[in-house]
Design an enzyme around this catalytic site. Structure first.
Site, mmCIF file in Angstrom:
data_model
loop_
_atom_site.group_PDB
_atom_site.id
_atom_site.type_symbol
_atom_site.label_atom_id
_atom_site.label_comp_id
_atom_site.label_asym_id
_atom_site.label_seq_id
_atom_site.Cartn_x
_atom_site.Cartn_y
_atom_site.Cartn_z
ATOM 1 N N HIS A 144 -0.912 48.254 11.815
ATOM 2 C CA HIS A 144 -2.098 49.060 11.505
ATOM 3 C C HIS A 144 -3.303 48.677 12.367
ATOM 4 O O HIS A 144 -4.242 49.447 12.483
ATOM 5 C CB HIS A 144 -2.414 49.060 10.000
ATOM 6 C CG HIS A 144 -3.140 47.874 9.467
ATOM 7 N ND1 HIS A 144 -2.520 46.847 8.794
ATOM 8 C CD2 HIS A 144 -4.458 47.552 9.472
ATOM 9 C CE1 HIS A 144 -3.415 45.956 8.409
ATOM 10 N NE2 HIS A 144 -4.603 46.352 8.805
ATOM 11 N N ASP B 121 4.607 45.372 9.070
ATOM 12 C CA ASP B 121 3.310 45.694 9.668
ATOM 13 C C ASP B 121 2.977 44.806 10.881
ATOM 14 O O ASP B 121 2.116 43.939 10.811
ATOM 15 C CB ASP B 121 2.222 45.550 8.589
ATOM 16 C CG ASP B 121 0.952 46.285 8.945
ATOM 17 O OD1 ASP B 121 0.787 46.651 10.128
ATOM 18 O OD2 ASP B 121 0.112 46.491 8.049
ATOM 19 N N SER C 97 -6.615 40.931 8.756
ATOM 20 C CA SER C 97 -5.357 41.567 9.127
ATOM 21 C C SER C 97 -4.924 41.096 10.493
ATOM 22 O O SER C 97 -5.727 41.050 11.423
ATOM 23 C CB SER C 97 -5.510 43.075 9.143
ATOM 24 O OG SER C 97 -5.264 43.562 7.874
HETATM 25 N N1 ARG Z 1 -4.994 47.667 3.255
HETATM 26 C C1 ARG Z 1 -4.783 47.007 4.504
HETATM 27 C C2 ARG Z 1 -6.157 46.697 5.152
HETATM 28 O O1 ARG Z 1 -7.160 46.886 4.574
HETATM 29 C C3 ARG Z 1 -3.883 47.767 5.394
HETATM 30 C C4 ARG Z 1 -4.431 49.046 5.863
HETATM 31 C C5 ARG Z 1 -3.482 49.878 6.632
HETATM 32 N N2 ARG Z 1 -3.951 51.227 6.560
HETATM 33 C C6 ARG Z 1 -3.449 52.126 5.708
HETATM 34 N N3 ARG Z 1 -4.184 53.151 5.392
HETATM 35 N N4 ARG Z 1 -2.246 52.015 5.226
HETATM 36 O O2 ARG Z 1 -6.442 46.932 6.269
HETATM 37 N N1 ASP Z 2 -5.798 45.018 5.455
HETATM 38 C C1 ASP Z 2 -6.996 44.275 5.683
HETATM 39 C C2 ASP Z 2 -7.360 44.233 7.172
HETATM 40 O O1 ASP Z 2 -7.075 45.157 7.894
HETATM 41 C C3 ASP Z 2 -6.873 42.911 5.128
HETATM 42 C C4 ASP Z 2 -7.385 42.842 3.730
HETATM 43 O O2 ASP Z 2 -8.357 43.549 3.433
HETATM 44 O O3 ASP Z 2 -6.838 42.071 2.976
HETATM 45 O O4 ASP Z 2 -8.035 43.355 7.639
#
Ligand code: ARG
Ligand code: ASP
Length: 722
Positions: free
Chosen positions: A87, A223, A657
């Site tokens: 991502h 990922d 991330s």
């Molecule tokens: N939740 C994770 C973070 O905040 C992964 C995001 C990936 N994006 C998504 N929309 N699935 O970045």
């Molecule tokens: N998914 C998040 C990022 O892209 C990580 C998190 O918020 O835990 O940095």
């Protein structure tokens, strides 16, 4: 000359490990020796603080980087190979994708250095060294200065410090405040600009589960993506060139195949973006009651429109996949934060704390003088601040972020219009026109007019209905009076008249950007919307918002120092501010709700359980199914299972991330990519029972590279510890 910093530094010196908890906290690399190492070692860590951060020898900091503008990445070979999340590389993978070469769907694997794909504009940034500059930054600051005066004095100091720090080098530097303005650190960095795409699994692996599984555990997302840093022949940063060579780093991470077991020590070294752990209860109220609900409903609408169109048309799916993922991501997190804070009874907890704090400050004349009115000042300030913050966030949600995209896009032509009208020399104008030419191409590659039109109508209407007249741009006068709030009619008229939805005409105009052609856009209805938004924003919202923010900063600074004085025995970590930090904890499952226990890891079996060819995000590739059937896991299995993801108690946030997840030996065991649903409120309040970071098991990444993609040659450049 006053030293305002002393107070805070003094309380930091207490570093008795017993006062620390092993999970909560994002710690400063420079202070590991003083604050953390003892506890880390008690919990199993086998190396020294110097192994993590050192300026005298190669240390882990030399292998960790800011990837792009908002993620972390780490080196895994001495040929500049880096790993980050899928991502995090998503936007780049998406930009290389077309319907013919759909790398999002099919994945991409360079089979040699020559096949790696350049990414103009993508950079990675390494920390060279950091330093506490609190005293130098506040030199000349006195107690009776206004906030503005104080800022001005410090700005001069900061500029001088930066200039001196990078003198005679190709480095860049910046200074960040810590503990809400009570301390300052200088960061000197080196930025590499030739970063090429090496490999990415198909979305059915790298984004498996999509936005449905996002922020959730149990998770099965592979990922990760691979890039390579290139440098000039002296191994120094350089713009992209065919002659550049693979970068040779001072340090890269060995990869462990030993796997994860409950209670294993883990640590994470990366770039957490921002947290707000020390705010007053009013802040939580503002977010959960006034701001998030409004933004969530705007995004409900955006997602409904985009997702419908994406499902119906695979071209639109490619065009809007990155946009929709980013809209969905915070949208879902906000919902989770509200839930998590409610479950924690967070506002009440803060209020109880505040009552204790007030009693403590009232009980001593000196403290009373400094802190007695702090909380009531906050209360007053939050009333105004909330109104302006909502206006600001709503404007950016509707007009600047994915939404009414043409409006923000038209704004990019303002500079050209001004330059032409000001008779700036032709070559300068042409240069700008050429730049815009490229932007037009990129914008329209990912633009679908019917989708955009629906967004425009819906979002403008939401703005008109939900935002008070004092914060409405002047176009709304027309919409209310002439169109009687018929947004469809208004939009139809605008989209008929504008040329900003017409790439052909825009490109023609850019070919001969003289006065005659500029006339065609200088009064364009879309550009007029842009201007009315900017006028409102810069005249009515921003000045007041900035003034309130300044007042807020002052209260935050005092309140932070006051909390540290109040809780003398507690060891405080500073809120995240997108500087390099260390978190540590343990591999550990959790109880998300009564009667349910979540294990600490998931496996390929779970991917097969979720398999559903009907749904794009759950459509397991045939090749992966074959590998599953034959259990062809090689040396990547643990007890005959293929582990996919695992959770641990490390305190992380957005920006983390792609961060390396390391074991007690400092070997890479995972790539951090998310947090579990029940704990996403950790940016505001951490709960060790519920907060878990989610990581990809590095063995799954190697398995995919080797067995699935047939790119096993990449493993040869890694150091793999069996
Ligand atoms: N939740 C994770 C973070 O905040 C992964 C995001 C990936 N994006 C998504 N929309 N699935 O970045
Ligand atoms: N998914 C998040 C990022 O892209 C990580 C998190 O918020 O835990 O940095």
């Amino acid at each position: 000359m006053k030293r305002l910093i002393i107070l805070v530094s003094l309380s930091l010196v207490i570093s008795s490990a017993s006062l620390l908890r092993a999970d909560e906290g994002m710690w400063i690399p420079l202070l590991i020796e003083k604050m953390n190492i003892q506890q880390m070692q008690e919990n199993g860590f086998k190396l020294s603080a110097e192994d993590i951060y050192s300026v005298n020898k190669a240390s882990m900091k030399d292998a960790v980087m800011i990837f792009g503008g908002g993620c972390t990445g780490e080196l895994i070979s001495d040929k500049g190979l880096l790993i980050t999340n899928h991502h995090c590389g998503y936007r780049r993978i998406q930009q290389h994708s077309t319907v013919e070469h759909d790398y999002l769907t099919d994945g991409f694997w360079a089979m040699s250095l020559k096949e790696e794909l350049p990414n103009p504009g993508l950079t990675v940034t390494f920390l060279k060294w950091m330093k506490d500059v609190s005293e130098q930054v506040s030199e000349g600051v006195t107690e009776n200065m206004s906030e503005k005066e104080r800022e001005d004095v410090m700005e001069v100091n900061i500029d001088k410090l930066i200039e001196k720090a990078i003198e005679g080098t190709h480095y860049t530097a910046h200074i960040e405040d810590f503990y809400r303005g009570n301390q300052y650190y200088l960061f000197v960095e080196e930025k590499y600009k030739d970063v090429r795409l090496v490999g990415a699994p198909p979305s059915s692996i790298g984004k498996f589960g999509g936005d449905t599984d996002n922020w959730m555990w149990p998770r099965h997302t592979g990922d990760f993506s691979l890039f390579r840093i290139y440098a000039d022949k002296d191994n120094k940063p350089a713009e992209y060139s065919q002659d550049n060579q693979a970068f040779v780093p001072a340090k890269s991470f060995p990869i462990s195949l030993k796997g994860t077991n409950p209670d294993d020590f883990t640590f994470i070294f990366g770039y957490p973006g921002s947290t707000y752990e020390y705010v007053p209860s009013y802040h939580l109220k503002m977010l959960t009651q006034d701001i998030y609900p409004e933004l969530i409903s705007v995004r409900d609408k955006k997602l409904e429109i985009m997702n419908n169109d994406m499902e119906e048309n695979s071209g639109v799916r490619i065009q809007y996949s990155a946009k929709s993922a980013s809209v969905s991501n915070s949208w879902k997190r906000w919902i989770g934060e509200i839930k998590g804070l409610e479950k924690l009874d967070a506002i009440n907890k803060k209020q109880l704390f505040e009552a204790d704090f007030q009693a403590w400050s009232d009980s001593d004349p000196g403290r009373k003088q400094k802190y007695a009115s702090l909380l009531s000042d906050y209360q007053k300030l939050y009333e105004d601040y909330t109104r302006y913050r909502l206006a600001k966030d709503y404007i950016s949600e509707v007009f600047i972020r994915t939404g009414t995209e043409l409006v923000a896009f038209s704004g990019r032509f303002e500079e050209l219009i001004t330059k032409v009208e000001d008779n700036v020399p032709e070559n300068e104008i042409q240069k700008l026109a050429d730049k815009l030419d490229g932007q037009v191409g990129r914008f329209f590659k990912d633009y679908n007019e019917p989708t955009d039109y629906k967004l425009f109508v819906a979002l403008l209407k939401m703005f008109g209905d939900n935002i008070g007249p004092e914060f409405q741009p002047s176009i709304f006068i027309n919409i209310h009076s002439k169109y009687h709030d018929n947004y469809e009619k208004y939009a139809a008229n605008i989209y008929k008249k504008t040329i900003f939805n017409n790439p052909q005409k825009l490109l023609e105009l850019l070919e001969s950007p003289g006065k005659a052609s500029i006339k065609k856009i200088s009064n364009d209805p879309i550009l007029n919307i842009y201007r009315s938004v900017i006028d409102l924003y810069t005249q009515k919202v921003l000045p007041e918002y900035e003034r309130l923010t300044r007042d807020m900063n002052k209260l935050n600074r005092i309140y932070m120092a006051a909390q540290m004085e109040f809780q003398k025995d507690k060891v405080f970590y500073p809120d995240a501010n997108f500087t390099l930090r260390l978190s540590y904890g343990k591999v550990k499952g959790y109880v998300p709700r009564d009667g349910v226990f979540f294990k600490h890891y998931t496996t390929l079996d779970g991917i097969m359980e979720k398999d559903n060819p009907e749904i794009y995000d759950y459509d397991v590739p045939e090749k992966l199914k074959d590998l599953y059937r034959t259990k062809d896991y090689g040396r990547f299995a643990q007890d005959e299972e293929m582990h996919v993801c695992f959770i641990a108690t490390n305190h992380t946030t957005g920006g983390n991330s792609g961060s390396p997840v390391l074991n007690a030996e400092g070997h890479l065991i995972g790539i951090n990519f998310d947090r579990a649903w029940e704990g996403v409120m950790s940016d505001l309040m951490f709960n060790p029972d519920q907060c878990r970071n989610i990581s990809l098991d590095i063995r799954y990444a190697l398995f995919i590279i080797d067995k699935f993609a047939g790119a096993g040659y990449l493993l040869e450049e890694m150091t793999i510890v069996e």
